[in-house]
Design a protein around this motif. Structure first.
Motif, PDB file in Angstrom:
ATOM      1  N   GLY A 179      -1.871  -0.907  13.254  1.00  0.00           N
ATOM      2  CA  GLY A 179      -2.548  -2.120  12.833  1.00  0.00           C
ATOM      3  C   GLY A 179      -2.118  -2.539  11.439  1.00  0.00           C
ATOM      4  O   GLY A 179      -1.207  -1.963  10.850  1.00  0.00           O
ATOM      5  N   PHE A 180      -2.793  -3.578  10.913  1.00  0.00           N
ATOM      6  CA  PHE A 180      -2.498  -4.108   9.589  1.00  0.00           C
ATOM      7  C   PHE A 180      -3.569  -3.681   8.601  1.00  0.00           C
ATOM      8  O   PHE A 180      -4.714  -3.445   8.976  1.00  0.00           O
ATOM      9  N   ALA A 181      -3.225  -3.643   7.306  1.00  0.00           N
ATOM     10  CA  ALA A 181      -4.170  -3.376   6.230  1.00  0.00           C
ATOM     11  C   ALA A 181      -3.734  -4.159   5.006  1.00  0.00           C
ATOM     12  O   ALA A 181      -2.624  -4.685   4.945  1.00  0.00           O
ATOM     13  N   MET A 182      -4.631  -4.215   4.016  1.00  0.00           N
ATOM     14  CA  MET A 182      -4.337  -4.848   2.732  1.00  0.00           C
ATOM     15  C   MET A 182      -3.848  -6.284   2.922  1.00  0.00           C
ATOM     16  O   MET A 182      -2.775  -6.669   2.443  1.00  0.00           O
ATOM     17  N   GLN A 183      -4.664  -7.070   3.657  1.00  0.00           N
ATOM     18  CA  GLN A 183      -4.390  -8.486   3.892  1.00  0.00           C
ATOM     19  C   GLN A 183      -3.018  -8.723   4.528  1.00  0.00           C
ATOM     20  O   GLN A 183      -2.342  -9.710   4.232  1.00  0.00           O
ATOM     21  N   GLY A 184      -2.606  -7.817   5.392  1.00  0.00           N
ATOM     22  CA  GLY A 184      -1.372  -8.003   6.133  1.00  0.00           C
ATOM     23  C   GLY A 184      -0.125  -7.521   5.432  1.00  0.00           C
ATOM     24  O   GLY A 184       0.962  -7.614   5.997  1.00  0.00           O
ATOM     25  N   ALA A 185      -0.245  -6.993   4.206  1.00  0.00           N
ATOM     26  CA  ALA A 185       0.935  -6.538   3.475  1.00  0.00           C
ATOM     27  C   ALA A 185       1.426  -5.185   3.960  1.00  0.00           C
ATOM     28  O   ALA A 185       2.567  -4.800   3.695  1.00  0.00           O
ATOM     29  N   VAL A 186       0.580  -4.456   4.675  1.00  0.00           N
ATOM     30  CA  VAL A 186       0.900  -3.099   5.113  1.00  0.00           C
ATOM     31  C   VAL A 186       0.624  -2.969   6.604  1.00  0.00           C
ATOM     32  O   VAL A 186      -0.367  -3.502   7.111  1.00  0.00           O
ATOM     33  N   VAL A 187       1.499  -2.294   7.312  1.00  0.00           N
ATOM     34  CA  VAL A 187       1.247  -1.916   8.697  1.00  0.00           C
ATOM     35  C   VAL A 187       1.109  -0.399   8.735  1.00  0.00           C
ATOM     36  O   VAL A 187       1.879   0.321   8.106  1.00  0.00           O
ATOM     37  N   TRP A 188       0.084   0.085   9.444  1.00  0.00           N
ATOM     38  CA  TRP A 188      -0.144   1.519   9.537  1.00  0.00           C
ATOM     39  C   TRP A 188       0.026   1.978  10.981  1.00  0.00           C
ATOM     40  O   TRP A 188      -0.164   1.202  11.919  1.00  0.00           O
ATOM     41  N   ALA A 189       0.411   3.223  11.128  1.00  0.00           N
ATOM     42  CA  ALA A 189       0.550   3.820  12.460  1.00  0.00           C
ATOM     43  C   ALA A 189       0.014   5.239  12.416  1.00  0.00           C
ATOM     44  O   ALA A 189       0.289   5.987  11.471  1.00  0.00           O
ATOM     45  N   ALA A 190      -0.775   5.606  13.408  1.00  0.00           N
ATOM     46  CA  ALA A 190      -1.345   6.947  13.502  1.00  0.00           C
ATOM     47  C   ALA A 190      -0.894   7.579  14.808  1.00  0.00           C
ATOM     48  O   ALA A 190      -0.937   6.945  15.860  1.00  0.00           O
ATOM     49  N   GLY A 191      -0.443   8.821  14.733  1.00  0.00           N
ATOM     50  CA  GLY A 191       0.047   9.488  15.937  1.00  0.00           C
ATOM     51  C   GLY A 191       0.106  10.985  15.771  1.00  0.00           C
ATOM     52  O   GLY A 191      -0.604  11.570  14.938  1.00  0.00           O
ATOM     53  N   SER A 192       0.974  11.625  16.539  1.00  0.00           N
ATOM     54  CA  SER A 192       1.037  13.074  16.558  1.00  0.00           C
ATOM     55  C   SER A 192       1.485  13.669  15.230  1.00  0.00           C
ATOM     56  O   SER A 192       1.184  14.816  14.914  1.00  0.00           O
ATOM     57  N   GLU A 193       2.202  12.870  14.417  1.00  0.00           N
ATOM     58  CA  GLU A 193       2.699  13.376  13.144  1.00  0.00           C
ATOM     59  C   GLU A 193       1.775  13.041  11.972  1.00  0.00           C
ATOM     60  O   GLU A 193       2.087  13.356  10.832  1.00  0.00           O
ATOM     61  N   SER A 199       5.542  -1.227   4.411  1.00  0.00           N
ATOM     62  CA  SER A 199       5.465  -2.603   3.937  1.00  0.00           C
ATOM     63  C   SER A 199       5.965  -3.525   5.039  1.00  0.00           C
ATOM     64  O   SER A 199       7.023  -3.294   5.625  1.00  0.00           O
ATOM     65  N   THR A 200       5.226  -4.603   5.325  1.00  0.00           N
ATOM     66  CA  THR A 200       5.670  -5.546   6.351  1.00  0.00           C
ATOM     67  C   THR A 200       6.751  -6.479   5.820  1.00  0.00           C
ATOM     68  O   THR A 200       7.469  -7.104   6.599  1.00  0.00           O
ATOM     69  N   ARG A 201       6.879  -6.598   4.524  1.00  0.00           N
ATOM     70  CA  ARG A 201       7.912  -7.475   3.964  1.00  0.00           C
ATOM     71  C   ARG A 201       9.280  -6.785   3.976  1.00  0.00           C
ATOM     72  O   ARG A 201      10.264  -7.336   4.422  1.00  0.00           O
ATOM     73  N   GLY A 202       9.330  -5.560   3.479  1.00  0.00           N
ATOM     74  CA  GLY A 202      10.619  -4.877   3.391  1.00  0.00           C
ATOM     75  C   GLY A 202      10.849  -3.840   4.459  1.00  0.00           C
ATOM     76  O   GLY A 202      11.917  -3.237   4.521  1.00  0.00           O
ATOM     77  N   ALA A 203       9.852  -3.613   5.316  1.00  0.00           N
ATOM     78  CA  ALA A 203       9.932  -2.589   6.365  1.00  0.00           C
ATOM     79  C   ALA A 203      10.233  -1.219   5.768  1.00  0.00           C
ATOM     80  O   ALA A 203      10.887  -0.392   6.388  1.00  0.00           O
ATOM     81  N   THR A 204       9.745  -0.956   4.547  1.00  0.00           N
ATOM     82  CA  THR A 204       9.966   0.322   3.881  1.00  0.00           C
ATOM     83  C   THR A 204       8.722   1.194   3.993  1.00  0.00           C
ATOM     84  O   THR A 204       7.587   0.696   3.967  1.00  0.00           O
ATOM     85  N   LYS A 205       8.927   2.504   4.089  1.00  0.00           N
ATOM     86  CA  LYS A 205       7.815   3.437   4.199  1.00  0.00           C
ATOM     87  C   LYS A 205       7.138   3.559   2.840  1.00  0.00           C
ATOM     88  O   LYS A 205       7.767   3.807   1.821  1.00  0.00           O
ATOM     89  N   LEU A 206       5.809   3.394   2.826  1.00  0.00           N
ATOM     90  CA  LEU A 206       5.045   3.456   1.585  1.00  0.00           C
ATOM     91  C   LEU A 206       4.342   4.783   1.397  1.00  0.00           C
ATOM     92  O   LEU A 206       4.224   5.275   0.279  1.00  0.00           O
ATOM     93  N   LEU A 207       3.858   5.348   2.491  1.00  0.00           N
ATOM     94  CA  LEU A 207       3.024   6.548   2.387  1.00  0.00           C
ATOM     95  C   LEU A 207       3.013   7.283   3.711  1.00  0.00           C
ATOM     96  O   LEU A 207       3.004   6.668   4.774  1.00  0.00           O
ATOM     97  N   GLU A 208       3.002   8.607   3.625  1.00  0.00           N
ATOM     98  CA  GLU A 208       2.908   9.438   4.822  1.00  0.00           C
ATOM     99  C   GLU A 208       1.820  10.468   4.597  1.00  0.00           C
ATOM    100  O   GLU A 208       1.803  11.153   3.574  1.00  0.00           O
ATOM    101  N   LEU A 209       0.888  10.555   5.545  1.00  0.00           N
ATOM    102  CA  LEU A 209      -0.236  11.473   5.432  1.00  0.00           C
ATOM    103  C   LEU A 209      -0.217  12.457   6.598  1.00  0.00           C
ATOM    104  O   LEU A 209      -0.872  12.254   7.614  1.00  0.00           O
TER     105      LEU A 209
END
Length: 244
Positions: A179-193, A199-209
């Motif tokens: 889904g989206f977060a931070m007014q659409g500036a970030v896309v998040w994904a949750a899964g097995s990892e 970032s939705t603008r640069g398609a760069t990874k911002l954070l991994e948890l």
């Protein structure tokens, strides 16, 4: 049974499972109420600001407003189990997007006469609108978008046509929810990892948890957009803050 969907609501968290929806108390995790809207597995839950609850029941999508449950709508049905569901808007502007396990999906307008936009393709693993229904993507300006995740990556799609706009990642994350977060500036994904943010603008990874210990079975953005509610295969519920 493990949760197949999770939705934070006022006063608790809704957990979808085979044949039922449980309302959990936030303080001690006890079940305070159980709904049985359909005999099939409740794979996905979504809600509008007016508190209309939408759910996938087997191969169809139903809505619940107070004591009233919708009747079957031909445009809200698929040929296989509907695993993913997203809702935005109110009244005549309501949009319902869903995807089934056979790879088919649709963007529908259940309260208007507009025809549904449908797509087929790779196995979709999740989809969502941003929290306000709007997102800025690269140079495309202000529009309505949804995001899907399949085996070949996370994709931002045009909310009107369902066409692909931007492919965010091709990493094999085994995504369960996105889904989206931070007014659409970030896309998040949750899964097995674990949980990953881009970032939705640069398609760069911002954070991994990583380190949730068990695979994620469901996740949902909090109402303030600052954290995720996450359910795992061990039956535990986590609240994961995004921070700054």
């Amino acid at each position: 049974p493990k949760a197949t969907s999770v939705l934070p609501v006022e006063g608790g968290v809704l957990l979808g499972k085979p044949g039922a929806i449980d309302l959990l108390e936030l303080i001690d995790g006890s079940v305070t109420n159980t709904l049985t809207p359909c005999p099939a597995t409740v794979w996905a839950l979504a809600a509008t600001a007016s508190r209309t609850l939408w759910l996938s029941c087997g191969s169809e999508v139903l809505s619940v407003a107070g004591e009233k449950m919708s009747q079957g709508d031909p445009e809200l049905r698929a040929r296989s189990s509907i695993r993913w569901l997203a809702v935005t808007g109110e009244g005549d502007d309501t949009r319902v997007a869903f995807a089934a396990e056979d790879g088919s999906g649709a963007l529908t307008h259940p309260n208007s006469n507009r025809r549904a936009q449908k797509w087929t393709g790779g196995r979709t693993q999740a989809l969502a609108f941003d929290e306000s229904g709007n997102l800025f993507v690269a140079d495309r300006g202000n529009g309505r978008w949804l995001v899907t995740a399949a085996e070949d990556g996370v994709v931002v799609r045009d909310g009107e046509s369902g066409n692909e706009v931007k492919r965010v990642t091709t990493a094999d994350l085994h995504v369960r929810s996105v889904g989206f977060a931070m007014q659409g500036a970030v896309v998040w994904a949750a899964g097995s990892e674990g949980v990953t943010l881009w970032s939705t603008r640069g398609a760069t990874k911002l954070l991994e948890l990583p380190g949730l210990q068990s695979s994620v079975t469901a996740a949902h953005l909090s109402s303030d957009g600052a954290s995720l509610w996450v359910a795992d295969e061990a039956g535990r519920i986590f609240k994961v803050p995004f921070g700054s």
